[in-house]
Design a protein around this motif. Structure first.
Motif, short mmCIF file in Angstrom:
data_model
loop_
_atom_site.label_atom_id
_atom_site.label_comp_id
_atom_site.label_asym_id
_atom_site.label_seq_id
_atom_site.Cartn_x
_atom_site.Cartn_y
_atom_site.Cartn_z
N UNK A 74 0.84 -1.20 0.00
CA UNK A 74 0.00 0.00 0.00
C UNK A 74 0.88 1.25 0.00
N UNK A 75 0.48 2.23 -0.80
CA UNK A 75 1.26 3.46 -0.98
C UNK A 75 0.55 4.62 -0.30
N UNK A 76 1.31 5.46 0.39
CA UNK A 76 0.77 6.68 0.98
C UNK A 76 1.34 7.88 0.23
N UNK A 77 0.58 8.98 0.26
CA UNK A 77 0.98 10.18 -0.47
C UNK A 77 0.96 11.38 0.48
N UNK A 78 1.86 12.31 0.23
CA UNK A 78 1.88 13.55 1.01
C UNK A 78 2.35 14.69 0.13
N UNK A 79 1.91 15.91 0.47
CA UNK A 79 2.29 17.11 -0.26
C UNK A 79 3.45 17.77 0.47
N UNK A 80 4.49 18.17 -0.27
CA UNK A 80 5.68 18.75 0.36
C UNK A 80 5.89 20.22 0.01
N UNK A 81 5.11 20.78 -0.93
CA UNK A 81 5.17 22.21 -1.24
C UNK A 81 3.75 22.76 -1.29
N UNK A 85 -2.16 25.08 1.13
CA UNK A 85 -3.25 25.13 0.15
C UNK A 85 -3.70 23.73 -0.25
N UNK A 86 -2.75 22.84 -0.52
CA UNK A 86 -3.06 21.52 -1.07
C UNK A 86 -2.78 20.42 -0.04
N UNK A 87 -3.46 19.29 -0.21
CA UNK A 87 -3.21 18.11 0.61
C UNK A 87 -3.50 16.85 -0.19
N UNK A 88 -2.88 15.74 0.23
CA UNK A 88 -3.22 14.42 -0.29
C UNK A 88 -4.15 13.78 0.72
N UNK A 89 -5.29 13.30 0.25
CA UNK A 89 -6.30 12.79 1.18
C UNK A 89 -7.17 11.73 0.51
N UNK A 90 -7.87 10.97 1.34
CA UNK A 90 -8.83 9.99 0.83
C UNK A 90 -10.13 10.71 0.49
N UNK A 91 -10.69 10.40 -0.68
CA UNK A 91 -11.93 11.02 -1.12
C UNK A 91 -12.71 10.02 -1.97
#
Length: 198
Positions: A74-81, A85-91
């Motif tokens: 399983x892969x997780x994601x995150x925003x670094x810049x 304003x932005x995010x990685x999230x479940x939707x």
């Protein structure tokens, strides 16, 4: 040659080969055994399904995030810049890049953003990043009209009211026109407009 699709938690595999040598009259042979130890391979192909978002839409979804893990972890994601304003999230059952809840973007302020996303399988040496350019779609926004100066008139007398209407449009280059769309509810009256108010 290489062997893929083994993780570091898989059991060690072995392969056996028979090697022969001949002098034209007799043949000698021997068995060679190779062991294969799996490793945790790096991720690849970090991508985003869409690269634009409409302005003035709070918490809007940009697109679906995806990457490939050779071991199927399983892969997780995150925003670094641009993390404010932005995010990685479940939707809706998917992992997406989106605006944070309560956050909007405005085309007139910023037409695009560079957003870097990191994908991870839990092993930091396997992390990969990709920077996506997110364009902000311009929408036709309503003009903003300043409150006109209040005036008073006397009934049964023809009155002339003058003043200045001030309006602005967030979208550059728009031509504004003015008009009256409502009337008085104070009994019977007749309103005539003459000339230009403004």
């Amino acid at each position: 040659s290489t062997v893929n699709a083994l993780s570091d938690s898989d059991p060690v595999l072995s392969e056996e080969f028979i090697v022969t040598a001949s002098d034209g009259k007799t043949v000698g042979s021997d068995k060679l055994t190779f062991t294969i130890q799996g490793v945790n391979d790096a991720l690849s192909n970090l991508s985003l399904s869409n690269s634009s978002v409409s302005e003035n839409q709070s918490g809007a979804v940009v697109g679906v995030l995806s990457a490939v893990d050779p071991e199927g972890v399983a892969i997780t994601y995150s925003v670094t810049t641009n993390t404010s304003i932005f995010e990685a999230a479940a939707y809706n059952g998917q992992l997406v890049l989106k605006l944070k809840d309560g956050v909007t973007v405005n085309h007139e302020a910023n037409a695009s953003y560079a957003v870097t996303v990191k994908a991870s399988d839990g092993v930091s040496s396997n992390d990969i990043t990709n920077t996506f350019t997110i364009s902000v779609t311009d929408l036709n926004e309503s003009p903003i009209l300043a409150q006109p100066t209040t005036s008073s008139i006397i009934e049964d007398v023809t009155e002339t009211i003058s003043g200045t209407l001030i309006a602005s449009d967030p979208d550059a280059g728009q031509v504004l026109t003015y008009g009256i769309t409502g009337g008085s509810s104070s009994g019977t009256n007749t309103i005539k407009i003459g000339g230009i108010y403004g």
